[in-house]
Scaffold this motif. Sequence first.
Motif, PDB file in Angstrom:
ATOM      1  N   ILE A  64       0.826  -1.200   0.000  1.00 33.32           N
ATOM      2  CA  ILE A  64       0.000   0.000   0.000  1.00 33.32           C
ATOM      3  C   ILE A  64       0.863   1.254   0.000  1.00 33.32           C
ATOM      4  O   ILE A  64       0.485   2.280  -0.561  1.00 33.32           O
ATOM      5  CB  ILE A  64      -1.012  -0.020   1.170  1.00 33.32           C
ATOM      6  CG1 ILE A  64      -2.098   1.039   0.981  1.00 33.32           C
ATOM      7  CG2 ILE A  64      -0.329   0.151   2.509  1.00 33.32           C
ATOM      8  CD1 ILE A  64      -3.081   0.735  -0.091  1.00 33.32           C
ATOM      9  N   ASP A  65       2.062   1.167   0.601  1.00 36.08           N
ATOM     10  CA  ASP A  65       2.981   2.317   0.589  1.00 36.08           C
ATOM     11  C   ASP A  65       3.372   2.703  -0.831  1.00 36.08           C
ATOM     12  O   ASP A  65       3.511   3.883  -1.148  1.00 36.08           O
ATOM     13  CB  ASP A  65       4.242   2.016   1.397  1.00 36.08           C
ATOM     14  CG  ASP A  65       3.963   1.871   2.880  1.00 36.08           C
ATOM     15  OD1 ASP A  65       2.896   2.343   3.334  1.00 36.08           O
ATOM     16  OD2 ASP A  65       4.806   1.290   3.581  1.00 36.08           O
ATOM     17  N   ASP A  66       3.561   1.703  -1.687  1.00 28.02           N
ATOM     18  CA  ASP A  66       3.925   1.982  -3.080  1.00 28.02           C
ATOM     19  C   ASP A  66       2.769   2.638  -3.826  1.00 28.02           C
ATOM     20  O   ASP A  66       2.967   3.553  -4.628  1.00 28.02           O
ATOM     21  CB  ASP A  66       4.358   0.695  -3.787  1.00 28.02           C
ATOM     22  CG  ASP A  66       5.563   0.065  -3.123  1.00 28.02           C
ATOM     23  OD1 ASP A  66       6.600   0.746  -3.004  1.00 28.02           O
ATOM     24  OD2 ASP A  66       5.464  -1.097  -2.717  1.00 28.02           O
ATOM     25  N   LEU A  67       1.545   2.192  -3.553  1.00 29.44           N
ATOM     26  CA  LEU A  67       0.375   2.809  -4.181  1.00 29.44           C
ATOM     27  C   LEU A  67       0.201   4.246  -3.680  1.00 29.44           C
ATOM     28  O   LEU A  67      -0.122   5.141  -4.468  1.00 29.44           O
ATOM     29  CB  LEU A  67      -0.872   1.971  -3.911  1.00 29.44           C
ATOM     30  CG  LEU A  67      -0.851   0.575  -4.542  1.00 29.44           C
ATOM     31  CD1 LEU A  67      -1.991  -0.273  -4.001  1.00 29.44           C
ATOM     32  CD2 LEU A  67      -0.889   0.654  -6.053  1.00 29.44           C
ATOM     33  N   ASP A  68       0.433   4.453  -2.390  1.00 27.69           N
ATOM     34  CA  ASP A  68       0.367   5.819  -1.845  1.00 27.69           C
ATOM     35  C   ASP A  68       1.414   6.717  -2.512  1.00 27.69           C
ATOM     36  O   ASP A  68       1.144   7.879  -2.819  1.00 27.69           O
ATOM     37  CB  ASP A  68       0.591   5.814  -0.332  1.00 27.69           C
ATOM     38  CG  ASP A  68      -0.589   5.242   0.434  1.00 27.69           C
ATOM     39  OD1 ASP A  68      -1.689   5.130  -0.135  1.00 27.69           O
ATOM     40  OD2 ASP A  68      -0.391   4.898   1.624  1.00 27.69           O
ATOM     41  N   LYS A  69       2.604   6.171  -2.723  1.00 29.84           N
ATOM     42  CA  LYS A  69       3.675   6.937  -3.373  1.00 29.84           C
ATOM     43  C   LYS A  69       3.291   7.300  -4.811  1.00 29.84           C
ATOM     44  O   LYS A  69       3.511   8.429  -5.255  1.00 29.84           O
ATOM     45  CB  LYS A  69       4.968   6.124  -3.352  1.00 29.84           C
ATOM     46  CG  LYS A  69       6.183   6.875  -3.845  1.00 29.84           C
ATOM     47  CD  LYS A  69       7.433   6.008  -3.667  1.00 29.84           C
ATOM     48  CE  LYS A  69       8.656   6.643  -4.298  1.00 29.84           C
ATOM     49  NZ  LYS A  69       9.838   5.772  -4.165  1.00 29.84           N
ATOM     50  N   LEU A  70       2.671   6.353  -5.529  1.00 27.23           N
ATOM     51  CA  LEU A  70       2.210   6.636  -6.897  1.00 27.23           C
ATOM     52  C   LEU A  70       1.138   7.720  -6.890  1.00 27.23           C
ATOM     53  O   LEU A  70       1.060   8.533  -7.806  1.00 27.23           O
ATOM     54  CB  LEU A  70       1.677   5.364  -7.564  1.00 27.23           C
ATOM     55  CG  LEU A  70       2.714   4.343  -7.984  1.00 27.23           C
ATOM     56  CD1 LEU A  70       2.040   3.053  -8.432  1.00 27.23           C
ATOM     57  CD2 LEU A  70       3.602   4.892  -9.092  1.00 27.23           C
ATOM     58  N   GLU A  71       0.333   7.733  -5.857  1.00 29.56           N
ATOM     59  CA  GLU A  71      -0.696   8.773  -5.732  1.00 29.56           C
ATOM     60  C   GLU A  71      -0.043  10.129  -5.455  1.00 29.56           C
ATOM     61  O   GLU A  71      -0.423  11.141  -6.043  1.00 29.56           O
ATOM     62  CB  GLU A  71      -1.660   8.389  -4.612  1.00 29.56           C
ATOM     63  CG  GLU A  71      -2.876   9.263  -4.545  1.00 29.56           C
ATOM     64  CD  GLU A  71      -3.869   8.818  -3.491  1.00 29.56           C
ATOM     65  OE1 GLU A  71      -4.972   9.365  -3.505  1.00 29.56           O
ATOM     66  OE2 GLU A  71      -3.555   7.962  -2.645  1.00 29.56           O
ATOM     67  N   LYS A  72       0.961  10.155  -4.596  1.00 27.90           N
ATOM     68  CA  LYS A  72       1.631  11.410  -4.247  1.00 27.90           C
ATOM     69  C   LYS A  72       2.372  12.026  -5.427  1.00 27.90           C
ATOM     70  O   LYS A  72       2.465  13.249  -5.533  1.00 27.90           O
ATOM     71  CB  LYS A  72       2.600  11.183  -3.096  1.00 27.90           C
ATOM     72  CG  LYS A  72       1.911  11.022  -1.777  1.00 27.90           C
ATOM     73  CD  LYS A  72       2.893  10.767  -0.652  1.00 27.90           C
ATOM     74  CE  LYS A  72       2.122  10.463   0.626  1.00 27.90           C
ATOM     75  NZ  LYS A  72       3.007   9.988   1.690  1.00 27.90           N
TER      76      LYS A  72
END
Length: 100
Positions: A64-72
């Motif tokens: 989920i951290d990677d998906l959050d990073k892609l969102e940021k």
Amino acid sequence: MALNNIEFEQFKQTLKKASEELGTKEIVYFSEWAYFLPSHTLKMNEVSLPEKYDIPTAWDGFGIDDLDKLEKIGFLVKTFECEEESFTFEKIIKYLIIEQ
């Protein structure tokens, strides 16, 4: 679980490729606890991306951290999130790819 910089860029490129091949920009992230262990997956048009595109999962794979990073960074936008506080602790998050 978080990908290193090279793995992260490969993950991003794989999502772009899958989006083009599957004809959708919507990604569905699903996680749950089964038999006291966490599991998760990504799907586009009901196709499991880790299976079809060999995206790493488990402890050394995406999280989920990677998906959050892609969102940021403006690659994804979250369109839906739902958490079920049941026995399996299911979580569903939908994203749209906004950068091609």
